[in-house]
Design a protein around this motif. Structure first.
Motif, PDB file in Angstrom:
ATOM      1  N   MET A  76       0.788  -1.147   0.000  1.00  0.00           N
ATOM      2  CA  MET A  76       0.000   0.000   0.000  1.00  0.00           C
ATOM      3  C   MET A  76       0.860   1.253   0.000  1.00  0.00           C
ATOM      4  O   MET A  76       0.503   2.190  -0.703  1.00  0.00           O
ATOM      5  N   LEU A  77       1.821   1.258   0.791  1.00  0.00           N
ATOM      6  CA  LEU A  77       2.739   2.388   0.841  1.00  0.00           C
ATOM      7  C   LEU A  77       3.481   2.508  -0.473  1.00  0.00           C
ATOM      8  O   LEU A  77       3.654   3.631  -0.997  1.00  0.00           O
ATOM      9  N   SER A  78       3.856   1.431  -1.037  1.00  0.00           N
ATOM     10  CA  SER A  78       4.538   1.492  -2.319  1.00  0.00           C
ATOM     11  C   SER A  78       3.575   1.961  -3.399  1.00  0.00           C
ATOM     12  O   SER A  78       3.949   2.695  -4.323  1.00  0.00           O
ATOM     13  N   ARG A  79       2.336   1.553  -3.215  1.00  0.00           N
ATOM     14  CA  ARG A  79       1.357   2.012  -4.168  1.00  0.00           C
ATOM     15  C   ARG A  79       1.127   3.507  -4.037  1.00  0.00           C
ATOM     16  O   ARG A  79       0.968   4.221  -5.028  1.00  0.00           O
ATOM     17  N   LEU A  80       1.053   3.996  -2.848  1.00  0.00           N
ATOM     18  CA  LEU A  80       0.894   5.424  -2.603  1.00  0.00           C
ATOM     19  C   LEU A  80       2.083   6.200  -3.160  1.00  0.00           C
ATOM     20  O   LEU A  80       1.915   7.267  -3.748  1.00  0.00           O
ATOM     21  N   VAL A  81       3.254   5.695  -2.969  1.00  0.00           N
ATOM     22  CA  VAL A  81       4.458   6.347  -3.486  1.00  0.00           C
ATOM     23  C   VAL A  81       4.415   6.339  -5.012  1.00  0.00           C
ATOM     24  O   VAL A  81       4.720   7.353  -5.663  1.00  0.00           O
ATOM     25  N   LYS A  82       4.004   5.210  -5.544  1.00  0.00           N
ATOM     26  CA  LYS A  82       3.918   5.100  -6.990  1.00  0.00           C
ATOM     27  C   LYS A  82       2.866   6.064  -7.534  1.00  0.00           C
ATOM     28  O   LYS A  82       3.087   6.756  -8.532  1.00  0.00           O
ATOM     29  N   ASP A  83       1.715   6.162  -6.893  1.00  0.00           N
ATOM     30  CA  ASP A  83       0.663   7.085  -7.300  1.00  0.00           C
ATOM     31  C   ASP A  83       1.150   8.534  -7.173  1.00  0.00           C
ATOM     32  O   ASP A  83       0.855   9.381  -8.035  1.00  0.00           O
ATOM     33  N   HIS A  84       1.829   8.732  -6.081  1.00  0.00           N
ATOM     34  CA  HIS A  84       2.348  10.093  -5.868  1.00  0.00           C
ATOM     35  C   HIS A  84       3.352  10.458  -6.971  1.00  0.00           C
ATOM     36  O   HIS A  84       3.318  11.573  -7.504  1.00  0.00           O
ATOM     37  N   GLN A  85       4.241   9.582  -7.325  1.00  0.00           N
ATOM     38  CA  GLN A  85       5.222   9.843  -8.378  1.00  0.00           C
ATOM     39  C   GLN A  85       4.533  10.007  -9.735  1.00  0.00           C
ATOM     40  O   GLN A  85       4.904  10.857 -10.541  1.00  0.00           O
ATOM     41  N   THR A  86       3.512   9.230  -9.989  1.00  0.00           N
ATOM     42  CA  THR A  86       2.763   9.350 -11.222  1.00  0.00           C
ATOM     43  C   THR A  86       2.080  10.714 -11.279  1.00  0.00           C
ATOM     44  O   THR A  86       2.076  11.398 -12.317  1.00  0.00           O
ATOM     45  N   HIS A  87       1.497  11.065 -10.135  1.00  0.00           N
ATOM     46  CA  HIS A  87       0.840  12.360 -10.055  1.00  0.00           C
ATOM     47  C   HIS A  87       1.848  13.504 -10.254  1.00  0.00           C
ATOM     48  O   HIS A  87       1.558  14.467 -10.974  1.00  0.00           O
ATOM     49  N   ILE A  88       3.004  13.401  -9.670  1.00  0.00           N
ATOM     50  CA  ILE A  88       4.065  14.416  -9.818  1.00  0.00           C
ATOM     51  C   ILE A  88       4.542  14.455 -11.269  1.00  0.00           C
ATOM     52  O   ILE A  88       4.748  15.530 -11.837  1.00  0.00           O
ATOM     53  N   ASN A  89       4.703  13.293 -11.875  1.00  0.00           N
ATOM     54  CA  ASN A  89       5.126  13.240 -13.281  1.00  0.00           C
ATOM     55  C   ASN A  89       4.072  13.893 -14.193  1.00  0.00           C
ATOM     56  O   ASN A  89       4.408  14.623 -15.138  1.00  0.00           O
ATOM     57  N   LYS A  90       2.778  13.665 -13.898  1.00  0.00           N
ATOM     58  CA  LYS A  90       1.715  14.285 -14.665  1.00  0.00           C
ATOM     59  C   LYS A  90       1.772  15.812 -14.501  1.00  0.00           C
ATOM     60  O   LYS A  90       1.607  16.569 -15.472  1.00  0.00           O
ATOM     61  N   LEU A  91       1.988  16.214 -13.243  1.00  0.00           N
ATOM     62  CA  LEU A  91       2.081  17.660 -12.990  1.00  0.00           C
ATOM     63  C   LEU A  91       3.280  18.277 -13.731  1.00  0.00           C
ATOM     64  O   LEU A  91       3.180  19.376 -14.282  1.00  0.00           O
ATOM     65  N   LYS A  92       4.392  17.550 -13.724  1.00  0.00           N
ATOM     66  CA  LYS A  92       5.588  18.034 -14.425  1.00  0.00           C
ATOM     67  C   LYS A  92       5.305  18.150 -15.929  1.00  0.00           C
ATOM     68  O   LYS A  92       5.670  19.138 -16.565  1.00  0.00           O
ATOM     69  N   GLU A  93       4.651  17.113 -16.472  1.00  0.00           N
ATOM     70  CA  GLU A  93       4.328  17.148 -17.897  1.00  0.00           C
ATOM     71  C   GLU A  93       3.361  18.287 -18.207  1.00  0.00           C
ATOM     72  O   GLU A  93       3.496  19.011 -19.194  1.00  0.00           O
ATOM     73  N   GLU A  94       2.371  18.416 -17.311  1.00  0.00           N
ATOM     74  CA  GLU A  94       1.396  19.485 -17.498  1.00  0.00           C
ATOM     75  C   GLU A  94       2.081  20.852 -17.410  1.00  0.00           C
ATOM     76  O   GLU A  94       1.815  21.746 -18.213  1.00  0.00           O
ATOM     77  N   ASN A  95       2.971  20.993 -16.440  1.00  0.00           N
ATOM     78  CA  ASN A  95       3.730  22.245 -16.300  1.00  0.00           C
ATOM     79  C   ASN A  95       4.605  22.494 -17.532  1.00  0.00           C
ATOM     80  O   ASN A  95       4.725  23.630 -18.005  1.00  0.00           O
ATOM     81  N   GLU A  96       5.184  21.428 -18.010  1.00  0.00           N
ATOM     82  CA  GLU A  96       6.043  21.547 -19.204  1.00  0.00           C
ATOM     83  C   GLU A  96       5.209  21.968 -20.414  1.00  0.00           C
ATOM     84  O   GLU A  96       5.614  22.841 -21.182  1.00  0.00           O
ATOM     85  N   ASN A  97       4.036  21.364 -20.565  1.00  0.00           N
ATOM     86  CA  ASN A  97       3.149  21.745 -21.668  1.00  0.00           C
ATOM     87  C   ASN A  97       2.691  23.203 -21.538  1.00  0.00           C
ATOM     88  O   ASN A  97       2.663  23.955 -22.513  1.00  0.00           O
ATOM     89  N   LEU A  98       2.317  23.570 -20.310  1.00  0.00           N
ATOM     90  CA  LEU A  98       1.903  24.952 -20.075  1.00  0.00           C
ATOM     91  C   LEU A  98       3.063  25.924 -20.338  1.00  0.00           C
ATOM     92  O   LEU A  98       2.851  27.022 -20.880  1.00  0.00           O
ATOM     93  N   LYS A  99       4.246  25.508 -19.962  1.00  0.00           N
ATOM     94  CA  LYS A  99       5.432  26.340 -20.187  1.00  0.00           C
ATOM     95  C   LYS A  99       5.658  26.524 -21.688  1.00  0.00           C
ATOM     96  O   LYS A  99       5.920  27.648 -22.158  1.00  0.00           O
ATOM     97  N   LYS A 100       5.530  25.415 -22.459  1.00  0.00           N
ATOM     98  CA  LYS A 100       5.702  25.492 -23.905  1.00  0.00           C
ATOM     99  C   LYS A 100       4.627  26.392 -24.522  1.00  0.00           C
ATOM    100  O   LYS A 100       4.910  27.210 -25.402  1.00  0.00           O
TER     101      LYS A 100
END
Length: 140
Positions: A1-25
């Motif tokens: 569960m904790l690994s899943r939460l970490v994985k979800d959190h990293q996925t969410h952060i990666n999505k935010l990074k991609e979204e930020n990158e797209n917005l930046k572009k």
């Protein structure tokens, strides 16, 4: 569960990074468009000013040429009028001279008539009657 939460959190952060990158572009591309639009509007104004300046320079040259042409014509007219005035003065001088000569001739004629009538013993009426009675001389 904790690994899943970490994985979800990293996925969410990666999505935010991609979204930020797209917005930046998108922001960069929008800024590029705005900058190009501003530069185009400034360039349009500058181009309009430049075109007006070229027109003014052309008109200025044309005005300078016309001014030189009219100045030359004016000088020619002035010379023509001065010549005309001098001719009028000369005519006036000739007229005055001819009047003086005419008056002198009248004076001389009057003096000759006076001298002739005073020195001639035959009165003038007798002389005229003699001229009428004498036959006209015939040319040979």
């Amino acid at each position: 569960m904790l690994s899943r939460l970490v994985k979800d959190h990293q996925t969410h952060i990666n999505k935010l990074k991609e979204e930020n990158e797209n917005l930046k572009k998108e922001a960069i591309s929008s800024m590029g468009e705005v900058t190009n639009g501003l530069v185009d509007s400034v360039n349009t104004g500058v181009a309009c000013i430049f075109a007006n300046q070229k027109k003014l320079e052309t008109e200025s040259r044309l005005l300078q040429q016309n001014t030189a042409k009219f100045s030359k014509q004016t000088n020619q007219w002035i010379q023509l009028i001065e010549g005309f005035n001098n001719s009028l003065k000369e005519i006036g001088d000739v007229e005055n001279w001819s009047r003086k000569i005419e008056n002198d001739m009248h004076n001389i004629s009057d003096i000759i008539d006076f001298l002739y009538t005073n020195t001639n013993p035959i009165p003038q009426q007798q002389q005229q009657s003699q001229q009428q009675q004498s036959p006209p001389s015939q040319p040979q």
